[in-house]
Design a protein around this motif. Structure first.
Motif, PDB file in Angstrom:
ATOM      1  N   SER A  69      -0.857   6.758  12.115  1.00 20.57           N
ATOM      2  CA  SER A  69      -0.032   5.554  11.939  1.00 20.57           C
ATOM      3  C   SER A  69      -0.872   4.388  11.434  1.00 20.57           C
ATOM      4  O   SER A  69      -0.438   3.621  10.559  1.00 20.57           O
ATOM      5  CB  SER A  69       0.645   5.193  13.261  1.00 20.57           C
ATOM      6  OG  SER A  69       1.493   6.232  13.706  1.00 20.57           O
ATOM      7  N   LEU A  70      -2.082   4.241  11.976  1.00 22.91           N
ATOM      8  CA  LEU A  70      -2.969   3.170  11.524  1.00 22.91           C
ATOM      9  C   LEU A  70      -3.314   3.348  10.049  1.00 22.91           C
ATOM     10  O   LEU A  70      -3.271   2.388   9.258  1.00 22.91           O
ATOM     11  CB  LEU A  70      -4.240   3.161  12.373  1.00 22.91           C
ATOM     12  CG  LEU A  70      -5.329   2.167  11.945  1.00 22.91           C
ATOM     13  CD1 LEU A  70      -4.803   0.733  12.038  1.00 22.91           C
ATOM     14  CD2 LEU A  70      -6.583   2.337  12.809  1.00 22.91           C
ATOM     15  N   GLY A  71      -3.671   4.572   9.663  1.00 20.10           N
ATOM     16  CA  GLY A  71      -3.986   4.826   8.258  1.00 20.10           C
ATOM     17  C   GLY A  71      -2.803   4.576   7.349  1.00 20.10           C
ATOM     18  O   GLY A  71      -2.952   4.030   6.240  1.00 20.10           O
ATOM     19  N   THR A  72      -1.601   4.952   7.795  1.00 21.80           N
ATOM     20  CA  THR A  72      -0.392   4.723   6.997  1.00 21.80           C
ATOM     21  C   THR A  72      -0.135   3.235   6.824  1.00 21.80           C
ATOM     22  O   THR A  72       0.245   2.780   5.738  1.00 21.80           O
ATOM     23  CB  THR A  72       0.819   5.395   7.677  1.00 21.80           C
ATOM     24  OG1 THR A  72       0.551   6.793   7.848  1.00 21.80           O
ATOM     25  CG2 THR A  72       2.070   5.239   6.827  1.00 21.80           C
ATOM     26  N   LEU A  73      -0.328   2.466   7.893  1.00 26.28           N
ATOM     27  CA  LEU A  73      -0.158   1.005   7.807  1.00 26.28           C
ATOM     28  C   LEU A  73      -1.148   0.397   6.818  1.00 26.28           C
ATOM     29  O   LEU A  73      -0.777  -0.455   5.991  1.00 26.28           O
ATOM     30  CB  LEU A  73      -0.343   0.393   9.192  1.00 26.28           C
ATOM     31  CG  LEU A  73      -0.326  -1.146   9.255  1.00 26.28           C
ATOM     32  CD1 LEU A  73       1.030  -1.687   8.810  1.00 26.28           C
ATOM     33  CD2 LEU A  73      -0.659  -1.629  10.674  1.00 26.28           C
ATOM     34  N   VAL A  74      -2.397   0.841   6.887  1.00 24.93           N
ATOM     35  CA  VAL A  74      -3.417   0.321   5.960  1.00 24.93           C
ATOM     36  C   VAL A  74      -3.022   0.623   4.517  1.00 24.93           C
ATOM     37  O   VAL A  74      -3.129  -0.238   3.632  1.00 24.93           O
ATOM     38  CB  VAL A  74      -4.796   0.937   6.295  1.00 24.93           C
ATOM     39  CG1 VAL A  74      -5.809   0.605   5.204  1.00 24.93           C
ATOM     40  CG2 VAL A  74      -5.284   0.430   7.646  1.00 24.93           C
ATOM     41  N   CYS A  75      -2.547   1.854   4.252  1.00 24.69           N
ATOM     42  CA  CYS A  75      -2.124   2.212   2.899  1.00 24.69           C
ATOM     43  C   CYS A  75      -0.934   1.372   2.441  1.00 24.69           C
ATOM     44  O   CYS A  75      -0.857   0.958   1.278  1.00 24.69           O
ATOM     45  CB  CYS A  75      -1.751   3.696   2.842  1.00 24.69           C
ATOM     46  SG  CYS A  75      -3.141   4.836   3.038  1.00 24.69           S
ATOM     47  N   ALA A  76       0.000   1.102   3.347  1.00 20.12           N
ATOM     48  CA  ALA A  76       1.230   0.381   2.988  1.00 20.12           C
ATOM     49  C   ALA A  76       0.958  -1.062   2.603  1.00 20.12           C
ATOM     50  O   ALA A  76       1.714  -1.648   1.813  1.00 20.12           O
ATOM     51  CB  ALA A  76       2.223   0.440   4.137  1.00 20.12           C
ATOM     52  N   VAL A  77      -0.093  -1.663   3.149  1.00 19.72           N
ATOM     53  CA  VAL A  77      -0.378  -3.075   2.865  1.00 19.72           C
ATOM     54  C   VAL A  77      -1.585  -3.241   1.954  1.00 19.72           C
ATOM     55  O   VAL A  77      -2.033  -4.376   1.728  1.00 19.72           O
ATOM     56  CB  VAL A  77      -0.593  -3.858   4.176  1.00 19.72           C
ATOM     57  CG1 VAL A  77       0.655  -3.775   5.059  1.00 19.72           C
ATOM     58  CG2 VAL A  77      -1.822  -3.353   4.937  1.00 19.72           C
ATOM     59  N   SER A  78      -2.120  -2.144   1.415  1.00 19.94           N
ATOM     60  CA  SER A  78      -3.345  -2.222   0.619  1.00 19.94           C
ATOM     61  C   SER A  78      -3.132  -3.041  -0.645  1.00 19.94           C
ATOM     62  O   SER A  78      -2.241  -2.742  -1.448  1.00 19.94           O
ATOM     63  CB  SER A  78      -3.816  -0.814   0.233  1.00 19.94           C
ATOM     64  OG  SER A  78      -4.178  -0.082   1.367  1.00 19.94           O
TER      65      SER A  78
END
Length: 511
Positions: free
Chosen positions: A121-130
């Motif tokens: 989930s953390l990695g997905t959040l980082v990708c979504a706001v990159s």
């Protein structure tokens, strides 16, 4: 001479996910848990939650393929740079998977799940706001770390709570995760990119991942008990250098046609091979005292050795086709991302529909009656792609070939991994699972490297001779599919070599 006692083999007693090993060092004096008679409601909830969560995390392994052209344009990066978004994911998986079993032995089911889904989930959040490539790449690495933990967690839980006689059926459900999630990744990304920004590929997944995380925190029971486990740190280091180096080197070898193999690529391949040699030698020595990270005595089982070889060939074909078909559809046939994704959707759905039925059939008839027709279908589809998909082929021909290959893979995956792992003693299940999962990652990288290298070399040669870009690419795809078709032929012979066995033989509780 009296016949040798027959050890239980491909019976459905052991099931594994070919992408998901559980690398452990097992105490040889510990008693293997007795198989349950039937799953309780609590256990069914655990398996269902893990299946859904694993499907979500596996989906991200192939979701980037169709999106790379858009990312190259939006982020102003080259194709080789963009490819790192997939390469880094596979590389992280190859490094982390062989050592996750140690973590799983030391933690409870709930703790392992929360760690895996939390990282994902953390990695997905980082990708979504990159805002740019660097942070997006970081998010992909964090996603892959969570994925690498989730896969062996699913298989450990299933092996603990599923009755032996129905493990083929359960493996059918797991095959949906194994094969359908990577297959529909390009379809989902194509649908999203047709109407939304690329960040929504992660933004739409994030609520699902967070929902699974919350539900797991509230409802997931602890079905495995943590225990002390030793791990050889030198083996961990050699494993990371060996499998990480090989996956990294093979992922870059396609660049050889643009001026030769770069020193870093050659160094990764040579260094990875050298580290693998040292790793194998160390495991052979450590397994005498049951301290090996990967116990290679699993290969003493003929069915396991044949199964791993067959799995490697099938994974090379699967990953090679997954990377080739979007290139062919978009660069040769001129289809957009939406239509490309939709063309690949029927095959993924077919695998999902067939998987439970194949699992039930395995419980009744064993492996060989399913593996032989499955490998024949895969080979037929590969030869059809090589011979019929030209520069002016109908898109429906591509759909038919992909459907045929998907049907064949559905017949192969469930019996292959159930029978392979079922042929080793229960105390070596974790090591067999680790071998299978690690070889899957390396074979997937090798398949991608072979297909891309053949495509690139053929297309570059024709383009230098004056051929148009479409003609050169079509010929390159044809050559890549031809090599893939040849690779499927030994798979048919290997399918005949898998020993049949009756389903449902109970696992001995102690060896």
């Amino acid at each position: 001479m009296p016949p040798r006692p027959r050890r239980p083999e491909a019976t459905g007693d052991h099931v594994t996910d070919h992408t998901s090993p559980t690398t452990t060092v097992v105490d040889p004096t510990a008693e293997a848990p007795a198989a349950p008679e039937a799953m309780s409601a609590r256990d069914r909830l655990a398996v269902a939650l893990l299946l859904v969560s694993t499907f979500v995390v596996i989906l991200n392994e192939t979701i980037m393929g169709v999106a790379l052209p858009r990312l190259m344009n939006d982020l102003a990066i080259t194709a080789s740079t963009a490819q790192w978004l997939t390469t880094a994911f596979l590389l992280t998986m190859a490094v982390v998977i062989p050592v996750t079993g140690f973590f799983l032995q030391r933690t409870t089911t709930r703790t392992a799940f929360l760690t895996a889904m939390g990282l994902f989930s953390l990695g997905t959040l980082v990708c979504a706001v990159s805002p740019g490539f660097e942070l997006l790449l970081t998010g992909r690495v964090v996603q892959a770390t969570g994925t690498a933990v989730m896969l062996p967690l699913l298989m450990t839980t299933v092996m603990t709570v599923t009755p032996p006689a129905s493990r083929g059926r359960t493996m059918g459900n797991i095959s949906i995760v194994i094969s359908v999630a990577p297959a529909v990744g390009p379809t989902i990304s194509g649908l999203i990119l047709s109407v939304l920004d690329w960040r929504w590929m992660f933004g739409l997944v994030l609520p699902v991942a967070l929902g699974a995380l919350v539900l797991g925190a509230l409802r997931l029971p602890n079905v495995t008990e943590p225990r002390r486990a030793r791990v050889d740190l030198v083996s961990v280091l050699l494993s990371a250098l060996a499998f990480g180096g090989l996956v990294f080197g093979m992922s870059r070898i396609g660049e050889a046609v643009n001026g030769g193999v770069q020193p870093v690529t050659a160094g990764a391949l040579v260094g990875g091979a050298a580290a693998l040699t040292l790793f194998v030698a160390r495991q052979v020595r450590l397994q005498r005292t049951d301290d090996a990270l990967l116990d290679l005595r699993t290969f003493r089982s003929r069915t396991f050795a044949v199964g791993v070889s067959l799995m490697a060939l099938m994974m090379m074909a699967l990953f090679g086709v997954i990377i080739m078909l979007p290139i062919y559809a978009q660069d040769v046939l001129g289809l957009d991302t939406l239509r490309t994704g939709l063309m690949l959707l029927p095959g993924g759905l077919l695998m999902g529909l067939l998987a439970p039925a194949v699992g039930r059939a395995y419980d009744k008839v064993g492996a060989r009656p399913l593996l032989v027709p499955g490998t024949v279908l895969v080979s037929t589809a590969a030869w059809g792609m090589a011979l019929l998909l030209g520069a002016h082929a109908s898109p429906w021909l591509l759909v038919a070939a992909h459907l045929t290959m998907s049907a064949g893979l559905a017949l192969v995956f469930t019996p292959l991994f159930t029978s392979a792992l079922g042929s080793v003693p229960p105390e070596r299940y974790s090591h067999g699972s680790a071998v299978i999962g690690t070889v899957q990652q390396v074979a997937g990288a090798a398949g991608t490297a072979v297909f891309v290298t053949v495509l690139s070399a053929t297309a570059a040669g024709l383009a230098a001779g004056g051929a148009s870009e479409v003609t050169a690419t079509a010929s390159g795809v044809h050559a890549a599919f031809l090599v893939g078709a040849v690779l499927t032929l030994p798979a048919i012979a290997a399918a005949f070599a898998v020993r049949p066995a009756p389903a449902g033989t109970p696992v001995p509780a102690h060896h």
